[in-house]
Enzyme design. Structure first.
Site, short mmCIF file in Angstrom:
data_model
loop_
_atom_site.label_atom_id
_atom_site.label_comp_id
_atom_site.label_asym_id
_atom_site.label_seq_id
_atom_site.Cartn_x
_atom_site.Cartn_y
_atom_site.Cartn_z
N LYS A 78 0.85 -1.20 0.00
CA LYS A 78 0.00 0.00 0.00
C LYS A 78 0.88 1.24 0.00
O LYS A 78 1.93 1.26 0.67
CB LYS A 78 -0.91 -0.02 1.24
CG LYS A 78 -1.94 1.10 1.30
CD LYS A 78 -2.86 0.93 2.51
CE LYS A 78 -3.91 2.02 2.61
NZ LYS A 78 -4.81 1.86 3.77
N SER A 153 -9.78 1.99 2.95
CA SER A 153 -8.92 2.75 2.07
C SER A 153 -7.91 1.89 1.30
O SER A 153 -7.34 2.37 0.32
CB SER A 153 -8.15 3.78 2.89
OG SER A 153 -7.31 3.15 3.83
N SER A 177 -10.06 -0.55 7.02
CA SER A 177 -9.48 -0.42 5.68
C SER A 177 -8.81 -1.65 5.11
O SER A 177 -8.44 -1.66 3.94
CB SER A 177 -8.47 0.73 5.66
OG SER A 177 -9.17 1.93 5.54
N1 GLN Z 1 -13.09 4.35 6.35
C1 GLN Z 1 -12.55 4.74 7.61
C2 GLN Z 1 -12.11 6.18 7.54
O1 GLN Z 1 -12.37 6.79 6.58
C3 GLN Z 1 -11.40 3.85 7.96
C4 GLN Z 1 -10.20 4.09 7.15
C5 GLN Z 1 -9.04 3.21 7.49
O2 GLN Z 1 -9.21 2.16 8.11
N2 GLN Z 1 -7.86 3.65 7.13
O3 GLN Z 1 -11.52 6.71 8.41
#
Ligand code: GLN
Length: 485
Positions: A78, A153, A177
């Protein structure tokens, strides 16, 4: 044989028997990337030359007999994990040209294990989002339906594994995410216990919630990658000093007698009926395998997890992102009249709208006069949520839920409504708030769209989660289905 279709353990067997070389695997992955990447767009950067060079080195290691199960296997990282000499953007204009001078610990560990790094995966900017639409560059698409989101994400990491562009990948999970995109793409995704995997070199979003973990094609591969990336790191002050078990020992199909709880608060209003049906079928399957299932579990603080998360995560983000001032590294505007003007314009042009929203939310929650009402209160409720899980795990070996209340949604569907977007993490956020591990495994399809089963446990119970996930996987065929690319 299509080499790109292999799992890590299948590829490793062939490498060990010298029936295939790392160079061949790498070439197969690079060809696969050329043929499907224009449809799914999972990569921000493809490192072809580096990958081929690492593959040659891996073949030498295999020949010398000093290989690990990951030696010579092509992987994707990532784009929020620092990679020495390879651009690390966080899918943000702010870091568009940032080339780190060092490796994150996980990258260092995988390199030591003999990884072939194919490139860096697209993501929501600074890991803020649930759909990959917040990447500053382009959205990644779900290979099961190119008009839908892959989740986020870590969408690029999930999609590349689902599309067979790489054999495994790393993602990060602050509020879901890893697990949510794993569920949306029908691959395995594990968020380890907070502190199990080093965060050193992971570009910080919310430091008390962030955790790195693997995306794989099956549970066996998940155990193999966990073996390679887990463990104490003195460079991460929240790293756990506990020894790392051999996670492959958990790959036994027998789960008779385990006690699993199903918390009723996770069957939220807004859960799609098709997802509920798949959950019912998954629970029936687990019961068939001999586990005891209690459907009458209640975790009454669950509904507060979303509010707690959206105070704590933006607060930590606002502090972590203060460093992007256009001075030391990253994007910097050239036409500023003063230092303050430069700082303002740098942030204005360097950050996208979701990142700005989080910084504003966090700055507000931490500001004097509001700190006690928001941040402090959220920390107290966080403790209540953690205790509630502790109590549940006195009675149950693990809890099971759907990974998300819905199937992957359409691109654009939730972009104008941040609250709806935030709600798609309702089943995964509480585990980050509590610091506990969770895994998502493929559990079925609704009209061709994937649904994940989530298994969560107490701190450092990854072995139990892998065991349940493995038994479930071995008694189903969902992980073998491939998207129609
Ligand atoms: N979707 C959640 C956020 O927007 C979690 C994102 C993540 O786990 N990095 O914060």
């Amino acid at each position: 044989m299509d080499l790109f279709r292999l799992t890590v353990h299948e590829a490793a067997d062939l490498l060990r028997r010298r029936e295939v070389s790392s160079l061949e695997l790498t070439q197969a992955a690079l060809n696969r990337i050329s043929s499907v990447e224009s449809k799914v767009r999972a990569f921000v950067t493809v490192c072809e030359d580096l990958a081929l060079e690492q593959a040659k080195a891996a073949d030498q290691r295999l020949k010398d007999g000093v290989a690990t199960p990951l030696t010579g296997i092509p992987a994707l990282i990532k784009d929020n994990m620092c990679t020495d000499g390879v651009r690390t953007t966080c899918s943000s204009r702010m870091l568009e040209n940032f080339v780190p001078p060092y490796d994150a610990t996980v990258v260092e560990m995988l390199k030591a294990a003999g990884m072939v790094m194919l490139g860096k995966a697209n993501m929501d900017e600074f890991a803020m989002g649930s759909s990959n639409e917040h990447s500053a560059f382009f959205p990644t698409r779900n290979p099961w339906d190119l008009g839908r989101v892959p989740g986020g994400s870590s969408g690029g990491s999930a999609v590349a594994v689902a599309s067979d562009e790489c054999f495994y990948s790393l993602g990060s999970d602050t509020g879901g995410s890893i697990r949510q995109p794993a569920g949306f793409c029908s691959v395995v995704g594990l968020k380890p216990t907070y502190g199990r995997v080093s965060r050193f070199g992971l570009i910080a979003f919310a430091s008390s919630l962030d955790q790195i973990g693997p995306f794989t094609k099956d549970v066996t591969d998940c155990a193999l990658v966990m073996n390679a990336i887990s463990g104490y790191d003195p460079r991460d002050s929240t790293s756990l000093p506990q020894p790392v078990p051999d996670y492959t020992k958990s790959l036994v199909p027998d789960i008779k007698g385990l006690r699993l709880g199903v918390p009723r608060e996770y069957f939220v209003a807004g859960m799609q009926p098709g997802v509920k049906d798949i959950m019912d079928a998954a629970l029936a399957k687990l019961q068939e395998l001999g586990v005891e299932i209690d459907l009458d579990v209640s975790l009454p603080h669950t509904p507060y997890a979303l509010a707690v998360y959206y105070i704590i995560a933006p607060s930590e983000a606002s502090a972590n992102l203060a460093r992007y001032d256009g001075v030391k590294y990253g994007f910097s505007v050239k036409d500023a009249s003063s230092m303050w003007d430069a700082m303002e314009k740098t942030k204005q042009h360097g950050f996208g709208p979701e990142v700005k929203r989080r910084i504003m939310l966090g700055t507000y929650a931490l500001s004097s006069g509001y700190y006690d009402a928001y941040y402090l209160k959220a920390q107290k409720v966080r403790t209540l949520i953690r205790r509630e899980f502790d109590r549940a795990f006195e009675k149950y070996d693990a809890l099971v839920t759907a990974t998300s209340p819905t199937v992957p949604f359409k691109i654009g569907e939730k972009m104008d409504d941040p609250m709806q977007m935030y709600l798609s993490d309702i089943c995964t956020l509480p585990m980050n708030v509590a610091g506990i591990p969770g895994i998502s495994v493929p559990a079925g399809f609704v009209d061709g769209l994937p649904v994940g089963l989530q298994i969560v446990g107490k701190p450092l119970s990854e072995e139990t989660l892998l065991r349940v996930a493995y038994a479930f996987e071995q008694s189903t065929e969902w992980h073998k289905r491939k998207p129609p690319l």
